[in-house]
Write a protein that holds these residues in place. Structure first.
Motif, mmCIF file in Angstrom:
data_model
loop_
_atom_site.group_PDB
_atom_site.id
_atom_site.type_symbol
_atom_site.label_atom_id
_atom_site.label_comp_id
_atom_site.label_asym_id
_atom_site.label_seq_id
_atom_site.Cartn_x
_atom_site.Cartn_y
_atom_site.Cartn_z
ATOM 1 N N PHE A 153 1.674 -12.645 -0.404
ATOM 2 C CA PHE A 153 0.575 -13.271 -1.134
ATOM 3 C C PHE A 153 1.070 -14.460 -1.959
ATOM 4 O O PHE A 153 0.410 -15.485 -2.068
ATOM 5 N N ALA A 154 2.251 -14.287 -2.545
ATOM 6 C CA ALA A 154 2.799 -15.287 -3.454
ATOM 7 C C ALA A 154 3.327 -16.527 -2.740
ATOM 8 O O ALA A 154 3.681 -17.519 -3.382
ATOM 9 N N VAL A 198 -0.094 -9.700 -10.157
ATOM 10 C CA VAL A 198 0.169 -10.843 -9.271
ATOM 11 C C VAL A 198 -0.813 -10.839 -8.102
ATOM 12 O O VAL A 198 -1.392 -11.869 -7.736
ATOM 13 N N ALA A 199 -1.000 -9.656 -7.495
ATOM 14 C CA ALA A 199 -1.912 -9.555 -6.353
ATOM 15 C C ALA A 199 -3.328 -9.958 -6.751
ATOM 16 O O ALA A 199 -4.008 -10.715 -6.041
ATOM 17 N N VAL A 224 3.695 -2.781 -1.084
ATOM 18 C CA VAL A 224 3.315 -3.385 -2.360
ATOM 19 C C VAL A 224 4.208 -4.596 -2.676
ATOM 20 O O VAL A 224 3.716 -5.708 -2.821
ATOM 21 N N MET A 230 0.076 -16.830 -10.742
ATOM 22 C CA MET A 230 1.066 -15.862 -10.272
ATOM 23 C C MET A 230 2.442 -16.168 -10.833
ATOM 24 O O MET A 230 3.147 -15.283 -11.335
ATOM 25 N N TRP A 258 4.086 -7.009 0.282
ATOM 26 C CA TRP A 258 2.743 -7.596 0.378
ATOM 27 C C TRP A 258 2.552 -8.649 -0.705
ATOM 28 O O TRP A 258 1.994 -9.715 -0.450
ATOM 29 N N THR A 259 3.014 -8.331 -1.899
ATOM 30 C CA THR A 259 2.879 -9.278 -3.010
ATOM 31 C C THR A 259 3.684 -10.539 -2.744
ATOM 32 O O THR A 259 3.238 -11.652 -3.046
ATOM 33 N N PHE A 265 3.303 -6.415 -10.463
ATOM 34 C CA PHE A 265 3.051 -6.693 -9.047
ATOM 35 C C PHE A 265 1.548 -6.631 -8.760
ATOM 36 O O PHE A 265 1.009 -7.450 -8.014
ATOM 37 N N LEU A 266 0.857 -5.655 -9.353
ATOM 38 C CA LEU A 266 -0.586 -5.542 -9.162
ATOM 39 C C LEU A 266 -1.312 -6.740 -9.784
ATOM 40 O O LEU A 266 -2.253 -7.280 -9.203
#
Length: 252
Positions: free
Chosen positions: A132-133, A43-44, A125, A56, A128-129, A40-41
């Protein structure tokens, strides 16, 4: 005596299978869970390098493959040639269990985004991801919000984004399809995007409802020919797609 020997052999096989299942469960939870956090990190951070999301998608597909390997899942994919190489598509799939997400993420041969309920986007997390995605939030608890979400999703698809939807809305945990909700097919009608039907078979054996044990299993993903949506309403598209997914499932 023969019956006794057969009985002992069955017990040994059962014991070995239980040991394997226990090892797989430990690997998935003790290795797969922290690994998921790390991915996940990644990906961010990937959006600073590749804002359009292509990197991603590759990272999440790798996560899916690693998780399937840890769980001992053998996957057969049929019908990859049915997926159009260009233009957005709407993948509509049955939903058997928690591993459907890594299965499709790892095995579908196109970049895509997920449609998910809005509440998931509020999880720290993870949510949020997802935002973002470019994943698409659907507000199921509010009729007006759901309509606005559907309009925004249709616009994304028209602009070239392929998406995946589980029309059952929840996991069936069996070989029987639950009733399909109309939302996915309203989206297809609004976007005029072809539907690619997908049938997942065998995923219900991996993790039972309410349990944490992970069982090694063989899974088949069958992909059907695109269903053209032009001139068809949501009700007709629902019926056609459901029949096709049932056929794919039965033939898998």
């Amino acid at each position: 005596m023969d019956n006794e020997k057969r009985g002992l052999a069955r017990l040994r096989r059962k014991g070995i299978f239980t040991i394997i299942m226990t090892i797989r469960t430990i690997m998935v939870w003790l290795v797969g869970l922290p690994l998921t956090g790390i991915f996940f990190l990644l990906v961010a951070f990937s959006f600073f390098i590749n804002p359009n999301g292509g990197l991603m998608h590759s990272i999440v597909a790798l996560w899916g493959r690693i998780l399937l390997s840890l769980a001992g899942i053998k996957v057969t994919v049929k019908g990859r040639e049915n997926v159009p190489r260009e233009g957005p598509v709407l993948f509509i799939s049955n939903h058997q269990g928690a591993f459907d997400i890594p299965l499709l993420q790892a095995m579908l041969p196109r970049e895509f985004r997920w449609i998910a309920k809005k509440s998931l986007f509020k999880i720290p997390v993870v949510g949020w991801t997802m935002s973002f995605a470019g994943y698409i939030a659907i507000d199921r608890d509010n009729a007006q919000g759901a309509y606005r979400s559907m309009e925004a999703a249709a616009e994304k698809i028209k602009n070239g984004t392929s998406v995946v939807v589980f029309p059952e809305g929840t996991r069936s945990h069996s070989d029987r399809l639950l009733p399909f909700k109309r939302g996915a097919f309203l989206l297809a009608e609004k976007s005029s995007c072809p539907i690619v039907p997908v049938a997942i078979k065998g995923a219900s054996n991996i993790m039972k409802k309410g349990g944490i044990a992970v069982t090694p299993a063989s899974v088949t993903i069958a992909i059907g020919a695109p269903v053209q949506t032009g001139g068809r309403g949501a009700k007709e598209l629902l019926k056609i797609t459901r029949l096709e997914i049932e056929r794919l499932f039965n033939e898998a």
